[in-house]
Design an enzyme around this catalytic site. Structure first.
Site, PDB file in Angstrom:
ATOM      1  N   ASP A  56      47.727 -32.081  25.184  1.00 53.71           N
ATOM      2  CA  ASP A  56      47.452 -33.018  24.214  1.00 53.71           C
ATOM      3  C   ASP A  56      48.135 -32.633  22.925  1.00 53.71           C
ATOM      4  O   ASP A  56      47.541 -32.054  22.030  1.00 53.71           O
ATOM      5  CB  ASP A  56      46.045 -33.586  24.087  1.00 53.71           C
ATOM      6  CG  ASP A  56      46.008 -34.887  23.327  1.00 53.71           C
ATOM      7  OD1 ASP A  56      46.979 -35.312  22.669  1.00 53.71           O
ATOM      8  OD2 ASP A  56      45.059 -35.740  23.712  1.00 53.71           O
ATOM      9  N   TYR A 144      52.033 -48.250  15.859  1.00 55.89           N
ATOM     10  CA  TYR A 144      53.158 -47.819  16.608  1.00 55.89           C
ATOM     11  C   TYR A 144      54.418 -47.970  15.798  1.00 55.89           C
ATOM     12  O   TYR A 144      55.129 -46.782  15.579  1.00 55.89           O
ATOM     13  CB  TYR A 144      53.308 -48.619  17.721  1.00 55.89           C
ATOM     14  CG  TYR A 144      54.854 -48.240  18.761  1.00 55.89           C
ATOM     15  CD1 TYR A 144      54.382 -46.947  19.289  1.00 55.89           C
ATOM     16  CD2 TYR A 144      55.584 -49.081  18.808  1.00 55.89           C
ATOM     17  CE1 TYR A 144      55.321 -46.814  20.263  1.00 55.89           C
ATOM     18  CE2 TYR A 144      56.667 -48.732  20.020  1.00 55.89           C
ATOM     19  CZ  TYR A 144      56.540 -47.569  20.695  1.00 55.89           C
ATOM     20  OH  TYR A 144      57.475 -46.971  21.318  1.00 55.89           O
ATOM     21  N   THR A 174      63.142 -51.417  27.525  1.00 59.58           N
ATOM     22  CA  THR A 174      63.845 -51.088  28.702  1.00 59.58           C
ATOM     23  C   THR A 174      63.046 -51.244  29.916  1.00 59.58           C
ATOM     24  O   THR A 174      61.558 -51.270  29.624  1.00 59.58           O
ATOM     25  CB  THR A 174      63.922 -49.371  28.373  1.00 59.58           C
ATOM     26  OG1 THR A 174      64.637 -49.195  27.295  1.00 59.58           O
ATOM     27  CG2 THR A 174      64.638 -48.762  29.405  1.00 59.58           C
TER      28      THR A 174
END
Ligand code: UDP
Length: 317
Positions: A56, A144, A174
């Site tokens: 992580d 984000y 995509t």
């Protein structure tokens, strides 16, 4: 030569891993398997030149030494990053820091997977790399958008301060095989809904636009951007300039599925960008790159993939 791919079990990371293995790289894949899926690496894991390290990045350094670092690790679909906004901010800030430090120690090149989301809900259309964006720093997408903007800022700071060779790809929507059927993105949602005989969920009126790039085109762009001689402009947009409204995309997806499109309208999410399309002059000029797969061709391959993984017994599966 060794490449590290963070987010290797994800949609893009797994395709990139396969491509690197096919071109004779040793690949260490890094993933915490939170949004990535081991099934995406089924083939890679049978290759002796591949190793998966469960790590992580947001919490721990510990990356191996390599010649190239492709940093793709991050939740990427709006439902996924909104479920874990702090994790998204952590991997894009601390995770990126760990990748840049590892690359600096190894004197290696880094490709950062950034996003068209850095342009937010753009007021300049289509979007060239010179546009600074129109981002809500406290909205539901900010984890984000701002996470990636911070990652870009950190990458260019490492270049300025330490001379690190960083290349930044701003990826536009995509699609292709290995998208998760549950990640909530428009193309995967519509295909899964169509295969189940359900109507497509259109958010808002469906007149918002996106430009969809097929995954093999994008991966080719990654390779070129990483391997081109240093000094090309960065960030660089990688995407397909063909712009479609969500409704137009829905019609083409229905055609690819061989069904008649039926719609169920849902409220438009907050801060959902109204329009998005890349200017790819820079990639054309400096990488000799442009998309080659049409939306119709890409959809045929994507539908075939979703049919192949459909659970037996589901309607229309
Ligand atoms: N969208 C939609 N129905 C869905 C999923 C998404 O109409 O089931 C819309 C969404 O509101 C957005 C566009 O499709 O305008 C693309 O959404 P996606 O989540 O695929 O990508 P992003 O918003 O990150 O570009």
């Amino acid at each position: 030569m060794r490449a590290v791919v963070t987010g290797a079990a994800g949609f893009l990371g797994s395709h990139l891993t396969d491509r690197l293995l096919a071109t004779r790289w040793d690949v260490v894949g890094i993933d915490n398997l939170r949004t990535g899926r081991l099934t995406n690496l089924r083939e890679a894991r049978t290759n002796s030149h591949f190793r998966l390290q469960r790590l992580d990045l947001a919490h721990r350094a510990g990356l191996p030494s390599a010649d190239r670092y492709y940093h793709l690790a991050s939740p990427a679909s709006p439902p996924a990053y909104q479920r874990d906004p702090i994790g998204t901010l952590r991997v894009n800030s601390l995770g990126t820091l760990h990748v840049l430090d590892a690359a600096r120690r190894a004197d290696a090149s880094v490709l950062l997977a950034s996003t068209s989301e850095v342009y937010g809900d753009p007021e300049v259309h289509p979007q060239p790399e010179s546009y600074w964006g129109h981002v809500n720093p406290i909205g539901p997408r900010s984890c984000y958008d701002e996470g990636k903007r911070f990652a870009e800022a950190l990458a260019v700071a490492y270049r300025r301060q330490y001379g690190l060779d960083v290349r930044i790809a701003r990826i536009f929507n995509t699609y292709g095989p290995r998208m998760s059927p549950t990640d909530g993105r428009v193309i995967s949602n519509f295909i899964v809904q169509g295969l189940r005989g359900e109507p497509f969920t259109i958010y808002g009126r469906g007149d918002q636009t996106r430009s969809f790039c097929y995954v093999s085109d994008l991966i080719r762009g990654f390779e070129r951007l990483m391997e081109v001689a240093p000094g090309v402009p960065t960030p660089m947009n990688l995407g397909n300039p063909r712009e479609l409204s969500v409704r137009e995309a829905a019609q083409l997806i229905a055609r690819a599925l061989g069904i008649r499109a039926r719609f169920r309208f849902r409220p438009r999410p907050e801060d959902d960008p109204k329009q998005r399309s890349p200017v790819i002059r820079s990639a054309r000029r400096h990488l000799g790159w442009q998309p080659e797969v049409t939306f119709e061709e890409g959809l045929a391959a994507t539908v075939a993939y979703f049919r192949s993984i459909a659970t037996p017994g589901r309607r229309a599966a």
